[in-house]
Motif scaffolding. Structure first.
Motif, PDB file in Angstrom:
ATOM      1  N   PRO A 110       7.419  -2.366 -14.385  1.00  0.00           N
ATOM      2  CA  PRO A 110       8.200  -2.429 -13.138  1.00  0.00           C
ATOM      3  C   PRO A 110       9.209  -1.293 -12.983  1.00  0.00           C
ATOM      4  O   PRO A 110       9.522  -0.898 -11.862  1.00  0.00           O
ATOM      5  CB  PRO A 110       8.901  -3.786 -13.226  1.00  0.00           C
ATOM      6  CG  PRO A 110       8.020  -4.606 -14.112  1.00  0.00           C
ATOM      7  CD  PRO A 110       7.455  -3.629 -15.121  1.00  0.00           C
ATOM      8  N   GLY A 111       9.686  -0.721 -14.068  1.00  0.00           N
ATOM      9  CA  GLY A 111      10.628   0.382 -13.981  1.00  0.00           C
ATOM     10  C   GLY A 111      10.006   1.689 -13.518  1.00  0.00           C
ATOM     11  O   GLY A 111      10.708   2.619 -13.131  1.00  0.00           O
ATOM     12  N   ASN A 112       8.680   1.768 -13.544  1.00  0.00           N
ATOM     13  CA  ASN A 112       7.987   2.988 -13.127  1.00  0.00           C
ATOM     14  C   ASN A 112       7.394   2.894 -11.716  1.00  0.00           C
ATOM     15  O   ASN A 112       6.718   3.800 -11.270  1.00  0.00           O
ATOM     16  CB  ASN A 112       6.887   3.349 -14.116  1.00  0.00           C
ATOM     17  CG  ASN A 112       7.444   3.945 -15.385  1.00  0.00           C
ATOM     18  OD1 ASN A 112       8.579   4.413 -15.422  1.00  0.00           O
ATOM     19  ND2 ASN A 112       6.667   3.932 -16.438  1.00  0.00           N
ATOM     20  N   PHE A 113       7.651   1.798 -11.029  1.00  0.00           N
ATOM     21  CA  PHE A 113       7.225   1.652  -9.634  1.00  0.00           C
ATOM     22  C   PHE A 113       8.471   1.743  -8.776  1.00  0.00           C
ATOM     23  O   PHE A 113       9.401   0.934  -8.917  1.00  0.00           O
ATOM     24  CB  PHE A 113       6.503   0.315  -9.413  1.00  0.00           C
ATOM     25  CG  PHE A 113       5.108   0.313  -9.950  1.00  0.00           C
ATOM     26  CD1 PHE A 113       4.045   0.720  -9.160  1.00  0.00           C
ATOM     27  CD2 PHE A 113       4.860  -0.056 -11.256  1.00  0.00           C
ATOM     28  CE1 PHE A 113       2.757   0.744  -9.658  1.00  0.00           C
ATOM     29  CE2 PHE A 113       3.578  -0.038 -11.769  1.00  0.00           C
ATOM     30  CZ  PHE A 113       2.522   0.354 -10.972  1.00  0.00           C
ATOM     31  N   LEU A 114       8.505   2.723  -7.883  1.00  0.00           N
ATOM     32  CA  LEU A 114       9.684   2.998  -7.064  1.00  0.00           C
ATOM     33  C   LEU A 114       9.419   2.645  -5.610  1.00  0.00           C
ATOM     34  O   LEU A 114       8.292   2.777  -5.125  1.00  0.00           O
ATOM     35  CB  LEU A 114      10.054   4.475  -7.168  1.00  0.00           C
ATOM     36  CG  LEU A 114      10.274   5.018  -8.571  1.00  0.00           C
ATOM     37  CD1 LEU A 114      10.480   6.523  -8.532  1.00  0.00           C
ATOM     38  CD2 LEU A 114      11.445   4.333  -9.239  1.00  0.00           C
ATOM     39  N   PHE A 115      10.471   2.246  -4.924  1.00  0.00           N
ATOM     40  CA  PHE A 115      10.367   1.984  -3.491  1.00  0.00           C
ATOM     41  C   PHE A 115      10.726   3.248  -2.723  1.00  0.00           C
ATOM     42  O   PHE A 115      11.636   3.982  -3.100  1.00  0.00           O
ATOM     43  CB  PHE A 115      11.296   0.833  -3.093  1.00  0.00           C
ATOM     44  CG  PHE A 115      10.777  -0.503  -3.533  1.00  0.00           C
ATOM     45  CD1 PHE A 115       9.887  -1.210  -2.750  1.00  0.00           C
ATOM     46  CD2 PHE A 115      11.175  -1.050  -4.741  1.00  0.00           C
ATOM     47  CE1 PHE A 115       9.391  -2.436  -3.152  1.00  0.00           C
ATOM     48  CE2 PHE A 115      10.698  -2.277  -5.169  1.00  0.00           C
ATOM     49  CZ  PHE A 115       9.795  -2.973  -4.368  1.00  0.00           C
ATOM     50  N   ALA A 116      10.005   3.491  -1.640  1.00  0.00           N
ATOM     51  CA  ALA A 116      10.188   4.713  -0.857  1.00  0.00           C
ATOM     52  C   ALA A 116      11.581   4.784  -0.236  1.00  0.00           C
ATOM     53  O   ALA A 116      12.162   5.849  -0.130  1.00  0.00           O
ATOM     54  CB  ALA A 116       9.123   4.805   0.231  1.00  0.00           C
ATOM     55  N   ASN A 117      12.098   3.643   0.199  1.00  0.00           N
ATOM     56  CA  ASN A 117      13.427   3.614   0.818  1.00  0.00           C
ATOM     57  C   ASN A 117      14.072   2.261   0.580  1.00  0.00           C
ATOM     58  O   ASN A 117      13.508   1.403  -0.084  1.00  0.00           O
ATOM     59  CB  ASN A 117      13.346   3.961   2.309  1.00  0.00           C
ATOM     60  CG  ASN A 117      12.441   3.010   3.065  1.00  0.00           C
ATOM     61  OD1 ASN A 117      12.599   1.800   3.015  1.00  0.00           O
ATOM     62  ND2 ASN A 117      11.463   3.569   3.770  1.00  0.00           N
ATOM     63  N   LYS A 118      15.257   2.054   1.141  1.00  0.00           N
ATOM     64  CA  LYS A 118      16.042   0.851   0.877  1.00  0.00           C
ATOM     65  C   LYS A 118      15.673  -0.332   1.768  1.00  0.00           C
ATOM     66  O   LYS A 118      16.212  -1.428   1.600  1.00  0.00           O
ATOM     67  CB  LYS A 118      17.528   1.162   1.021  1.00  0.00           C
ATOM     68  CG  LYS A 118      18.012   2.154  -0.027  1.00  0.00           C
ATOM     69  CD  LYS A 118      19.478   2.501   0.183  1.00  0.00           C
ATOM     70  CE  LYS A 118      19.878   3.631  -0.695  1.00  0.00           C
ATOM     71  NZ  LYS A 118      20.483   3.275  -1.929  1.00  0.00           N
ATOM     72  N   LYS A 119      14.757  -0.162   2.694  1.00  0.00           N
ATOM     73  CA  LYS A 119      14.366  -1.250   3.585  1.00  0.00           C
ATOM     74  C   LYS A 119      13.648  -2.339   2.781  1.00  0.00           C
ATOM     75  O   LYS A 119      12.945  -2.054   1.821  1.00  0.00           O
ATOM     76  CB  LYS A 119      13.454  -0.739   4.686  1.00  0.00           C
ATOM     77  CG  LYS A 119      14.132   0.223   5.635  1.00  0.00           C
ATOM     78  CD  LYS A 119      13.175   0.727   6.670  1.00  0.00           C
ATOM     79  CE  LYS A 119      13.839   1.766   7.544  1.00  0.00           C
ATOM     80  NZ  LYS A 119      12.883   2.390   8.457  1.00  0.00           N
ATOM     81  N   GLU A 120      13.827  -3.563   3.216  1.00  0.00           N
ATOM     82  CA  GLU A 120      13.208  -4.698   2.512  1.00  0.00           C
ATOM     83  C   GLU A 120      11.686  -4.596   2.486  1.00  0.00           C
ATOM     84  O   GLU A 120      11.047  -4.996   1.523  1.00  0.00           O
ATOM     85  CB  GLU A 120      13.636  -6.003   3.186  1.00  0.00           C
ATOM     86  CG  GLU A 120      13.218  -7.238   2.442  1.00  0.00           C
ATOM     87  CD  GLU A 120      13.795  -7.343   1.031  1.00  0.00           C
ATOM     88  OE1 GLU A 120      13.120  -7.917   0.169  1.00  0.00           O
ATOM     89  OE2 GLU A 120      14.911  -6.862   0.792  1.00  0.00           O
ATOM     90  N   ASN A 121      11.098  -4.030   3.537  1.00  0.00           N
ATOM     91  CA  ASN A 121       9.642  -3.901   3.618  1.00  0.00           C
ATOM     92  C   ASN A 121       9.163  -2.496   3.214  1.00  0.00           C
ATOM     93  O   ASN A 121       8.071  -2.081   3.595  1.00  0.00           O
ATOM     94  CB  ASN A 121       9.154  -4.251   5.019  1.00  0.00           C
ATOM     95  CG  ASN A 121       9.701  -3.310   6.070  1.00  0.00           C
ATOM     96  OD1 ASN A 121      10.631  -2.541   5.806  1.00  0.00           O
ATOM     97  ND2 ASN A 121       9.145  -3.371   7.260  1.00  0.00           N
ATOM     98  N   SER A 122       9.945  -1.811   2.430  1.00  0.00           N
ATOM     99  CA  SER A 122       9.615  -0.445   1.982  1.00  0.00           C
ATOM    100  C   SER A 122       8.311  -0.422   1.200  1.00  0.00           C
ATOM    101  O   SER A 122       7.971  -1.359   0.487  1.00  0.00           O
ATOM    102  CB  SER A 122      10.752   0.071   1.101  1.00  0.00           C
ATOM    103  OG  SER A 122      10.387   1.295   0.519  1.00  0.00           O
ATOM    104  N   LEU A 123       7.614   0.692   1.309  1.00  0.00           N
ATOM    105  CA  LEU A 123       6.411   0.888   0.491  1.00  0.00           C
ATOM    106  C   LEU A 123       6.784   1.027  -0.963  1.00  0.00           C
ATOM    107  O   LEU A 123       7.782   1.656  -1.304  1.00  0.00           O
ATOM    108  CB  LEU A 123       5.675   2.160   0.935  1.00  0.00           C
ATOM    109  CG  LEU A 123       4.954   2.123   2.273  1.00  0.00           C
ATOM    110  CD1 LEU A 123       4.390   3.501   2.588  1.00  0.00           C
ATOM    111  CD2 LEU A 123       3.856   1.090   2.271  1.00  0.00           C
ATOM    112  N   LEU A 124       5.978   0.432  -1.806  1.00  0.00           N
ATOM    113  CA  LEU A 124       6.147   0.563  -3.242  1.00  0.00           C
ATOM    114  C   LEU A 124       5.356   1.774  -3.698  1.00  0.00           C
ATOM    115  O   LEU A 124       4.219   1.958  -3.304  1.00  0.00           O
ATOM    116  CB  LEU A 124       5.636  -0.698  -3.951  1.00  0.00           C
ATOM    117  CG  LEU A 124       5.708  -0.732  -5.464  1.00  0.00           C
ATOM    118  CD1 LEU A 124       7.161  -0.702  -5.942  1.00  0.00           C
ATOM    119  CD2 LEU A 124       5.011  -1.970  -5.998  1.00  0.00           C
TER     120      LEU A 124
END
Length: 124
Positions: A110-124
């Motif tokens: 899980p530490g190596n999967f980042l979210f594109a932005n801070k939105k709740e529905n952001s792409l992983l």
């Protein structure tokens, strides 16, 4: 910052002092090659450039503006089954894409999967 688009970027640097063996150097070359090969996927961070200077090798990538999946799990405490299913689908799609291109990632967590932005529905 990308000079062509004014978009903020992230940089990952490998100190040349730590690249002590030919295997270490080959590992960095392989990472660059793999990132270039997989950069057309929406779920894999795109490599913008790779360069080196006297002290390090630098990879310039699209910036993921939010925290890692691990951090979001800690902050939220849990995900609903439906939300977890959406995230799991993305993770499985990334693994599948890697395997289609004969790439095996040895550090899926899980530490190596980042979210594109801070939105709740952001792409992983």
């Amino acid at each position: 910052m990308d000079r062509n688009t004014d978009e903020l970027c992230a940089r990952k640097s490998f100190s040349k002092r730590k690249l002590r063996t030919p295997v270490d150097v080959e590992d960095v070359r392989r990472e660059v090659a793999i990132m270039r090969h997989l950069q057309n996927s929406v779920s894999i961070v795109s490599l913008r450039d790779a360069y080196e200077d006297d002290g390090a090798v630098h990879l310039v990538m699209k910036l993921c503006e939010d925290r890692a999946l691990f951090d979001r799990i800690v902050v939220r405490g849990h995900y609903s089954e439906r939300a977890a299913a959406v995230l799991t689908r993305t993770i499985v799609e990334v693994v599948h894409l890697c395997h289609q291109h004969s790439v095996i990632h040895h550090d899926f967590k899980p530490g190596n999967f980042l979210f594109a932005n801070k939105k709740e529905n952001s792409l992983l």
